[in-house]
Design an enzyme around this catalytic site. Sequence first.
Site, PDB file in Angstrom:
ATOM      1  N   HIS A  97       6.152  -1.624   3.972  1.00  0.00           N
ATOM      2  CA  HIS A  97       5.796  -2.940   4.332  1.00  0.00           C
ATOM      3  C   HIS A  97       4.958  -3.706   3.133  1.00  0.00           C
ATOM      4  O   HIS A  97       4.518  -3.080   2.598  1.00  0.00           O
ATOM      5  CB  HIS A  97       5.090  -2.746   5.588  1.00  0.00           C
ATOM      6  CG  HIS A  97       3.744  -2.072   5.516  1.00  0.00           C
ATOM      7  ND1 HIS A  97       3.646  -0.540   5.748  1.00  0.00           N
ATOM      8  CD2 HIS A  97       2.552  -2.282   5.911  1.00  0.00           C
ATOM      9  CE1 HIS A  97       2.721  -0.277   5.898  1.00  0.00           C
ATOM     10  NE2 HIS A  97       1.939  -1.244   5.577  1.00  0.00           N
ATOM     11  N   ASN A 152       0.856  -1.063   0.074  1.00  0.00           N
ATOM     12  CA  ASN A 152       0.046   0.059   0.069  1.00  0.00           C
ATOM     13  C   ASN A 152       0.843   1.091   0.052  1.00  0.00           C
ATOM     14  O   ASN A 152       1.894   1.376   0.758  1.00  0.00           O
ATOM     15  CB  ASN A 152      -1.026  -0.112   1.147  1.00  0.00           C
ATOM     16  CG  ASN A 152      -1.813  -1.061   1.272  1.00  0.00           C
ATOM     17  OD1 ASN A 152      -2.227  -1.688   0.118  1.00  0.00           O
ATOM     18  ND2 ASN A 152      -2.236  -1.517   2.496  1.00  0.00           N
TER      19      ASN A 152
END
Length: 114
Positions: free
Chosen positions: A100, A87
Amino acid sequence: MEDCLFCKIIAGEIPSNKIYEDERVYAFTDIDPKAPVHILVIPKKHIKSILEVSEEDFEYLDAMVRAAQKIAETQKIAADGFRLVFNTGENGGQTVHHLHMHLLGGRYMEWPPG
């Protein structure tokens, strides 16, 4: 990074359910899972987002993908399939500004994701 949640998790200042760790990567279960297997794979170097990955940081991306391969095997989701997601930014759903990768599996992943 002083106020980074994920940096604090890597440092052991905030507890996590560690799934995998090596010299470049730390992986732990997501506290709000969206699938039966939902693991966050993060670089130990603070990189704000995929947009800030430099050429010298590619070793961290490689390590993240290799970790995901190993984790998928140990979590027994490799054979049936899984999803890897980065994201990025507000509209991309990034809420923690430390690069991440979400590893999701253990069920059928619909498309489009939403």
